[in-house]
Design a protein around this motif. Sequence first.
Motif, PDB file in Angstrom:
ATOM      1  N   VAL A  39      -0.990   3.545  -5.605  1.00  0.00           N
ATOM      2  CA  VAL A  39      -0.600   3.363  -7.009  1.00  0.00           C
ATOM      3  C   VAL A  39       0.513   4.323  -7.395  1.00  0.00           C
ATOM      4  O   VAL A  39       1.469   3.944  -8.040  1.00  0.00           O
ATOM      5  N   ALA A  40       0.420   5.584  -6.986  1.00  0.00           N
ATOM      6  CA  ALA A  40       1.393   6.581  -7.410  1.00  0.00           C
ATOM      7  C   ALA A  40       2.788   6.285  -6.873  1.00  0.00           C
ATOM      8  O   ALA A  40       3.771   6.504  -7.553  1.00  0.00           O
ATOM      9  N   SER A  41       2.890   5.736  -5.667  1.00  0.00           N
ATOM     10  CA  SER A  41       4.218   5.535  -5.072  1.00  0.00           C
ATOM     11  C   SER A  41       5.017   4.464  -5.788  1.00  0.00           C
ATOM     12  O   SER A  41       6.191   4.633  -6.038  1.00  0.00           O
ATOM     13  N   TRP A  42       4.390   3.345  -6.130  1.00  0.00           N
ATOM     14  CA  TRP A  42       5.168   2.307  -6.812  1.00  0.00           C
ATOM     15  C   TRP A  42       5.361   2.643  -8.268  1.00  0.00           C
ATOM     16  O   TRP A  42       6.291   2.191  -8.903  1.00  0.00           O
ATOM     17  N   GLU A  43       4.469   3.430  -8.822  1.00  0.00           N
ATOM     18  CA  GLU A  43       4.571   3.771 -10.232  1.00  0.00           C
ATOM     19  C   GLU A  43       5.855   4.539 -10.508  1.00  0.00           C
ATOM     20  O   GLU A  43       6.571   4.275 -11.455  1.00  0.00           O
ATOM     21  N   ILE A  82       2.724  -9.904  -1.961  1.00  0.00           N
ATOM     22  CA  ILE A  82       1.491  -9.630  -2.699  1.00  0.00           C
ATOM     23  C   ILE A  82       0.631  -8.636  -1.930  1.00  0.00           C
ATOM     24  O   ILE A  82       0.112  -7.675  -2.505  1.00  0.00           O
ATOM     25  N   ALA A  83       0.501  -8.851  -0.628  1.00  0.00           N
ATOM     26  CA  ALA A  83      -0.290  -7.930   0.196  1.00  0.00           C
ATOM     27  C   ALA A  83       0.319  -6.535   0.181  1.00  0.00           C
ATOM     28  O   ALA A  83      -0.409  -5.534   0.093  1.00  0.00           O
ATOM     29  N   ASP A  84       1.642  -6.448   0.248  1.00  0.00           N
ATOM     30  CA  ASP A  84       2.309  -5.139   0.184  1.00  0.00           C
ATOM     31  C   ASP A  84       2.056  -4.466  -1.163  1.00  0.00           C
ATOM     32  O   ASP A  84       1.793  -3.265  -1.230  1.00  0.00           O
ATOM     33  N   ALA A  85       2.141  -5.240  -2.232  1.00  0.00           N
ATOM     34  CA  ALA A  85       1.938  -4.676  -3.564  1.00  0.00           C
ATOM     35  C   ALA A  85       0.498  -4.203  -3.747  1.00  0.00           C
ATOM     36  O   ALA A  85       0.254  -3.140  -4.318  1.00  0.00           O
TER      37      ALA A  85
END
Length: 170
Positions: A90-94, A82-85
């Motif tokens: 935002v752009a990198s995980w998107e 959760i902390a990592d997320a």
Amino acid sequence: YLSLSLPSCRFEQQLSRVDGMLTTLEFQRSALEEAGTNVEVLRSMSHAAKALENAHKELGSIDKIHDMMDNIAEQQDLAGEIADAISAPVASWEYSDDDALLAELDALVEDQEENRAQKQLEAELIGEEPPVTMDMLPDVPRDAPRDKSREKKNDEKEDEDLAALQAWAT
């Protein structure tokens, strides 16, 4: 002179006896203190053993403790995820999620096309026309329709901004 030396010798003997008694009493007092200390230590150890036994009864079996420790580790892992997320930009995980979703979508479309081909083949073998299903209908466009009036307004705004910038520069 001899009579004076006799009482002195007797007093020395009494003094020696009294000194011996005092020494014996000191040893006895020391032994009693040690015995008292030993009793207190044993009582404390007994109370500690009972307290440990009660604590262990509350904890339960070692399997229950291992399960609890596993649960704690899982919760810590979840908290880390959760902390990592939360901390990821935002752009990198998107983008990575988009790639995974597109790959999954392609696989689903491929499966759907295989199912459609299988149904058509079965219908041809039986001699029936295949029923029209939702997957046989045309695909819905993926892109949202463009709002040309909004684009025109944006172009006009950009033209106005460019004209203002040119006027300022000259």
